[in-house]
Design an enzyme around this catalytic site. Structure first.
Site, PDB file in Angstrom:
ATOM      1  N   LYS A 183       0.853  -1.182   0.000  1.00 28.83           N
ATOM      2  CA  LYS A 183       0.000   0.000   0.000  1.00 28.83           C
ATOM      3  C   LYS A 183       0.893   1.238   0.000  1.00 28.83           C
ATOM      4  O   LYS A 183       1.359   1.696   1.035  1.00 28.83           O
ATOM      5  CB  LYS A 183      -0.934   0.040   1.208  1.00 28.83           C
ATOM      6  CG  LYS A 183      -2.029   1.121   1.046  1.00 28.83           C
ATOM      7  CD  LYS A 183      -2.658   1.545   2.357  1.00 28.83           C
ATOM      8  CE  LYS A 183      -1.852   2.601   3.055  1.00 28.83           C
ATOM      9  NZ  LYS A 183      -1.789   3.897   2.314  1.00 28.83           N
ATOM     10  N   GLU A 257       9.708   1.350  10.588  1.00 29.13           N
ATOM     11  CA  GLU A 257      10.740   2.367  10.351  1.00 29.13           C
ATOM     12  C   GLU A 257      10.053   3.711  10.486  1.00 29.13           C
ATOM     13  O   GLU A 257       9.297   4.127   9.611  1.00 29.13           O
ATOM     14  CB  GLU A 257      11.358   2.170   8.961  1.00 29.13           C
ATOM     15  CG  GLU A 257      12.710   2.829   8.804  1.00 29.13           C
ATOM     16  CD  GLU A 257      12.611   4.318   8.551  1.00 29.13           C
ATOM     17  OE1 GLU A 257      12.813   5.098   9.513  1.00 29.13           O
ATOM     18  OE2 GLU A 257      12.319   4.707   7.423  1.00 29.13           O
ATOM     19  N   GLU A 392       9.434  15.984  15.950  1.00 34.16           N
ATOM     20  CA  GLU A 392       9.835  15.941  14.545  1.00 34.16           C
ATOM     21  C   GLU A 392       9.034  16.971  13.748  1.00 34.16           C
ATOM     22  O   GLU A 392       7.803  16.959  13.778  1.00 34.16           O
ATOM     23  CB  GLU A 392       9.600  14.539  13.978  1.00 34.16           C
ATOM     24  CG  GLU A 392      10.137  14.340  12.592  1.00 34.16           C
ATOM     25  CD  GLU A 392       9.978  12.909  12.106  1.00 34.16           C
ATOM     26  OE1 GLU A 392      10.864  12.416  11.406  1.00 34.16           O
ATOM     27  OE2 GLU A 392       8.949  12.282  12.443  1.00 34.16           O
TER      28      GLU A 392
END
Length: 487
Positions: A183, A257, A392
């Site tokens: 996907k 990840e 982040e």
């Protein structure tokens, strides 16, 4: 070269299940927006649960033959795929620019890396060996371990590196004998469409690779599907938590990840020219700061602090931001309007927190006003506890913080929920090794060592994820170990 001299057409996107090219899906459709001008440029079909179920069953059926395909044949087919990616390198670079606004030279570099990842794992296909143990007592037991493919692997990737994300996952999974249902992000569908074409051209059997653009609901269906035996995901921690919850209910393994807030420690004895160019370009130039492993926190020793700020300011203001298809563009737009406003909000809060704005900080107006363009932005005097130092950004914003001693630098660098990459700039080799050992990260890159070397295991700890991609560990993630003993 200008953008007007480059083909700007978008390929039609399909749901690729087995040999079928499906033009619509039960997940509806996505209006792809060009980040350069904010306009809809394509309508993308989205997979829903029905298509995910069909793809999983198709991949499961294909697995029966693919797992028994000779390893040397799997190697040959993957090498053929690598050759085709190389032959289509210019088109992949063009599609990367159209997908998410990555400038063509940057996208071209990621294509080269993708070729290497594909060739590297092709080479592993016929080199996987078992471990033999024995007991030479009176019973004379002999045993050996056998690495076997899982079956169907669910692959979910994000939008910032659409080709390299495919190359970091699919070749290793296939080399190990698995089949995949992928996907890709609905934000970057064009690269995946060409990749699917090349899988077919390479002669990889139908059903081994199935590619379904889809919204988060399709990803959830893929994770939950009983025929999907392992999940590998690249993306953000919020989605990863949902994946882990689903996998926990099913006792299903996963590789995650995720993001990063990597510290780049610059000591006074470093090559300051190299430290400045590398640290600035890799944090706010490359991918417009939209990369998980980028060194977005710079920790600078106090004796060179103001000098480095001046150098970084000059370098940041030299970065050319513009149309990713235009010659000379170094940095393109951020991916969409939501990202633009999220980043601008973080910039405003950083100002309110007392960080010193060195340069940038605004949306770019003028000829680029309709797109999602931000000035390369640098903050100094950033409090290590502040949002800008802890969260982040995923945009072109660099946070600079001073330190006095080696130990203080280590403590600031490790003061993070993330643990993906660490960077060190110094000419003292003993210090480099000493500090590298202390950093709580999955990797440490010293004096400009590059990211994503395929022969090195890549993956973080903490909020940066679980598992590894790259190196032998990257293919072992797609093998489950069985021990066989003979009395």
């Amino acid at each position: 070269m200008t953008s007007q001299t480059i083909d700007t057409t978008r390929p039609a996107v399909h749901l690729r299940i087995g040999a079928e090219r499906i033009t619509s899906g039960s997940g509806g459709a996505h209006q792809h927006i060009n980040p350069v001008d904010g306009r809809v440029d394509a309508t993308i079909p989205l997979a829903g649960r029905a298509e995910v179920d069909l793809a999983a069953r198709t991949a499961h059926e294909a697995f029966a033959d693919w797992r028994r395909t000779r390893p040397s044949e799997r190697r040959r087919l993957l090498l053929q795929l690598a050759d085709l990616i190389e032959a289509n390198a210019d088109e992949f670079a063009r599609l990367g620019a159209i997908d998410n606004g990555t400038p063509i030279p940057v996208a071209a570099g990621l294509v080269a890396s993708s070729i290497e990842w594909t060739r590297y794992y092709a080479g592993w296909a016929d080199k996987l060996t078992s471990e033999v143990t024995g007991s030479f007592g009176p019973d004379g037991e002999f045993s050996y371990s056998l690495g076997q493919p899982y079956g169907v692997i669910g692959v979910i990737i994000t939008w910032n590196g659409p080709l390299i994300s495919l190359a970091m996952k699919i070749p290793a999974a296939l080399a190990a004998g698995n089949t995949v249902v992928v996907k890709p992000s609905e934000l970057t569908p064009f690269t995946a469409e060409l990749f699917a074409d090349l899988v077919e051209q390479a002669g990889i059997p139908a059903g081994v690779v199935n590619i379904l653009p889809g919204a988060p609901e399709a990803g959830a269906a893929l994770v939950e599907h009983p025929l999907v035996k392992k999940v590998t995901f690249t993306g953000g921690p919020d989605t990863a938590r949902k994946i882990l919850h689903s996998c926990a209910d099913l006792m299903k393994p996963s590789v995650l990840e995720l993001g990063g807030k990597s510290a780049n420690i610059v000591f006074a004895d470093a090559d300051l020219d190299q430290a400045c160019s590398h640290g600035t370009m890799m944090s706010i130039g490359a991918l417009s700061g939209q990369g998980c492993a980028l060194p977005t926190r710079m920790l600078v020793q106090d004796s060179i602090y103001e000098e480095m700020i001046g150098r970084i300011k000059a370098f940041a203001e030299f970065i050319t931001v513009g149309d990713p298809l235009a010659e000379g563009t170094v940095s393109g737009p951020v991916v969409n309007e939501a990202a633009l406003h999220r980043i601008l909000g973080m910039i405003e809060r950083a100002r309110a927190d007392g960080a010193r704005l060195v340069t940038g900080g605004h949306r770019i107006e003028g000829a680029l006003a309709d797109g999602f363009f931000l000035e390369p932005t640098v903050f100094a005097d950033v409090d290590p506890q502040s949002e800008l130092a802890q969260k982040e950004v995923f945009g072109p914003v660099l946070a600079i913080t001073p330190f006095a001693t080696e130990q203080e630098a280590i403590e600031i660098a490790n003061n993070s929920e993330y643990g993906l990459s660490g960077y060190i700039q110094t000419n003292d080799l003993r210090r480099a090794h000493r500090v590298a050992e202390e950093l709580i990260t999955g990797e440490v890159l010293i004096n400009g060592a590059m990211n994503l070397g395929v022969n090195r295991a890549f993956g973080g700890i903490g909020l940066s994820g679980l598992g590894k991609e790259g190196g032998r560990q990257g293919i072992e993630e797609f093998l489950r170990l069985k021990n066989i003993a003979i009395a």
